[in-house]
Write a protein that holds these residues in place. Structure first.
Motif, mmCIF file in Angstrom:
data_model
loop_
_atom_site.group_PDB
_atom_site.id
_atom_site.type_symbol
_atom_site.label_atom_id
_atom_site.label_comp_id
_atom_site.label_asym_id
_atom_site.label_seq_id
_atom_site.Cartn_x
_atom_site.Cartn_y
_atom_site.Cartn_z
ATOM 1 N N ASP A 76 14.151 35.989 78.288
ATOM 2 C CA ASP A 76 12.798 37.367 77.194
ATOM 3 C C ASP A 76 13.392 38.014 76.362
ATOM 4 O O ASP A 76 13.799 38.977 77.038
ATOM 5 C CB ASP A 76 12.647 38.081 78.607
ATOM 6 C CG ASP A 76 10.984 38.718 78.249
ATOM 7 O OD1 ASP A 76 9.422 37.882 78.569
ATOM 8 O OD2 ASP A 76 10.856 39.478 77.919
ATOM 9 N N HIS B 181 7.557 36.159 74.472
ATOM 10 C CA HIS B 181 8.630 35.648 73.769
ATOM 11 C C HIS B 181 10.019 35.513 74.153
ATOM 12 O O HIS B 181 10.398 36.372 74.768
ATOM 13 C CB HIS B 181 8.261 36.890 72.321
ATOM 14 C CG HIS B 181 6.690 36.796 71.707
ATOM 15 N ND1 HIS B 181 6.139 37.736 72.164
ATOM 16 C CD2 HIS B 181 7.207 36.364 70.269
ATOM 17 C CE1 HIS B 181 5.151 37.151 70.949
ATOM 18 N NE2 HIS B 181 5.482 36.977 70.057
ATOM 19 N N ASN B 182 10.498 34.907 73.531
ATOM 20 C CA ASN B 182 11.872 33.768 73.782
ATOM 21 C C ASN B 182 12.519 34.348 72.253
ATOM 22 O O ASN B 182 12.150 34.300 70.961
ATOM 23 C CB ASN B 182 11.474 32.611 74.100
ATOM 24 C CG ASN B 182 12.178 31.868 75.655
ATOM 25 O OD1 ASN B 182 10.740 33.097 75.993
ATOM 26 N ND2 ASN B 182 11.509 30.845 76.043
ATOM 27 N N ASP C 47 16.859 27.060 71.216
ATOM 28 C CA ASP C 47 15.923 29.402 72.282
ATOM 29 C C ASP C 47 16.955 28.881 73.548
ATOM 30 O O ASP C 47 17.691 27.936 74.381
ATOM 31 C CB ASP C 47 14.966 27.840 72.741
ATOM 32 C CG ASP C 47 13.901 28.737 73.622
ATOM 33 O OD1 ASP C 47 14.085 29.774 74.168
ATOM 34 O OD2 ASP C 47 12.796 28.510 74.368
ATOM 35 N N LYS D 228 10.065 34.154 69.534
ATOM 36 C CA LYS D 228 9.054 33.039 68.976
ATOM 37 C C LYS D 228 8.514 33.255 70.142
ATOM 38 O O LYS D 228 9.101 33.036 71.449
ATOM 39 C CB LYS D 228 9.961 31.980 68.601
ATOM 40 C CG LYS D 228 8.187 30.573 68.326
ATOM 41 C CD LYS D 228 9.482 29.742 68.256
ATOM 42 C CE LYS D 228 8.745 28.435 67.287
ATOM 43 N NZ LYS D 228 9.644 26.752 66.845
ATOM 44 N N LYS D 229 7.154 33.269 70.038
ATOM 45 C CA LYS D 229 6.105 32.793 70.805
ATOM 46 C C LYS D 229 5.998 31.974 71.751
ATOM 47 O O LYS D 229 6.616 30.773 71.091
ATOM 48 C CB LYS D 229 4.120 32.570 70.224
ATOM 49 C CG LYS D 229 3.757 34.249 69.887
ATOM 50 C CD LYS D 229 2.357 34.035 70.058
ATOM 51 C CE LYS D 229 1.951 35.274 69.384
ATOM 52 N NZ LYS D 229 1.709 35.831 67.817
ATOM 53 N N THR D 230 6.145 31.996 73.315
ATOM 54 C CA THR D 230 5.835 30.683 74.301
ATOM 55 C C THR D 230 4.907 30.969 75.215
ATOM 56 O O THR D 230 3.960 31.614 74.381
ATOM 57 C CB THR D 230 7.174 30.879 75.682
ATOM 58 O OG1 THR D 230 7.222 31.889 76.199
ATOM 59 C CG2 THR D 230 8.798 30.982 74.421
ATOM 60 N N LYS D 231 4.736 30.380 75.994
ATOM 61 C CA LYS D 231 3.069 30.299 76.864
ATOM 62 C C LYS D 231 3.243 31.828 77.533
ATOM 63 O O LYS D 231 1.686 32.331 77.078
ATOM 64 C CB LYS D 231 3.329 29.370 77.934
ATOM 65 C CG LYS D 231 2.881 28.004 78.177
ATOM 66 C CD LYS D 231 2.620 27.607 78.407
ATOM 67 C CE LYS D 231 2.472 26.082 79.071
ATOM 68 N NZ LYS D 231 3.593 25.189 79.342
ATOM 69 N N GLY E 131 16.001 31.131 76.343
ATOM 70 C CA GLY E 131 15.198 30.782 77.307
ATOM 71 C C GLY E 131 14.833 32.629 77.750
ATOM 72 O O GLY E 131 14.415 33.185 78.416
#
Length: 252
Positions: A154, A140-141, A150, A134-137, A152
């Protein structure tokens, strides 16, 4: 079979013994009986079938082996099974029940050495690592427990690591695209395909034949989809004819 032929893989997400389908991992609707649906895909020309017991890890229970056995009996194509696999014994049980490959997700995160042990004992070709990203800032995590937690981690670093540990394939699901029918996450898929030397199965977002063509052109080795096939929006035979006409090698 052509070594470089791209594969079409329908996916059966199974909950309480029934095939279900949702959007972004929620809002599940019933799509039918897994044995009947598996037989239909076998007859329609799917290259493989993926069977995911989607609540097994979250409910901390074993995969529904009796249903896997019934599904395996109807198939002449490879079957991958995932969900609730936590040990080498679990893997043995499923391979003995008739599946060809197992898919590890939550268990691989919690115990990465399981990937290595499984590859050493059964061969890399039997071991698929599923990555729900899933996209993070910034990246993707990786998420586990059916997209609930999540980690955390990468997704790009994790993909490289599982390939090094001996995974024979990566089943890459974009949680942002899942069930939206708006197309695969091309950026995520192409980047992971370029980082690892093992085949990448793209999952999440298939809504049209063009989407599947696009994901093959960006480096995916196989495309996995559910609702477009379950609800007969796209016929596998027509899809393969379309891909072939557009220069993609497929098994006809």
């Amino acid at each position: 079979m052509n070594k470089f032929a791209k594969r079409i893989i329908p996916c059966l997400d199974v909950k309480d013994g029934r095939v279900v389908k949702g959007t972004n991992f929620v809002g599940l609707k019933d799509a039918g009986d897994p044995v009947e649906i598996a037989k239909r895909y076998n007859d329609e020309g799917a290259d493989e079938l993926c069977f995911l017991d989607i609540t097994a890890s979250h409910e901390e229970r074993d995969t529904i082996v009796h249903i896997v056995e019934k599904v395996a009996k109807t198939l002449f194509i490879p079957l991958t099974v995932g969900g609730g696999i936590r040990s080498i014994d679990d893997i043995s049980r499923l391979l003995n029940a008739g599946c060809d490959k197992i898919s590890l997700n939550s268990a691989a995160i919690k115990n990465p050495s399981l990937v290595e042990q499984a590859a050493n004992k059964f061969g890399s070709s039997c071991v698929v690592v599923a990555i729900d990203a899933k996209k993070t800032k910034n990246s993707h995590n990786v998420f586990i427990n059916g997209g609930r937690i999540d980690t955390g981690l990468d997704a790009y670093l994790w993909a490289k690591k599982v390939a090094q540990l001996g995974a024979g394939e990566i089943l890459l699901t974009s949680m942002d695209s899942d069930g939206t029918k708006a197309g695969f996450d091309i950026e995520l898929t192409s980047k992971i395909s370029s980082l690892v030397s093992v085949p990448v199965i793209a999952s999440g977002g298939a809504g049209s034949m063009e989407h599947i063509l696009d994901v093959f052109r960006c480096g995916a080795d196989a495309a996995l989809a559910a609702s477009i096939f379950h609800y007969k929006e796209i016929e596998i035979k027509a899809l393969k004819e379309y891909l072939s006409a557009n220069g993609i090698s497929v098994r006809v």
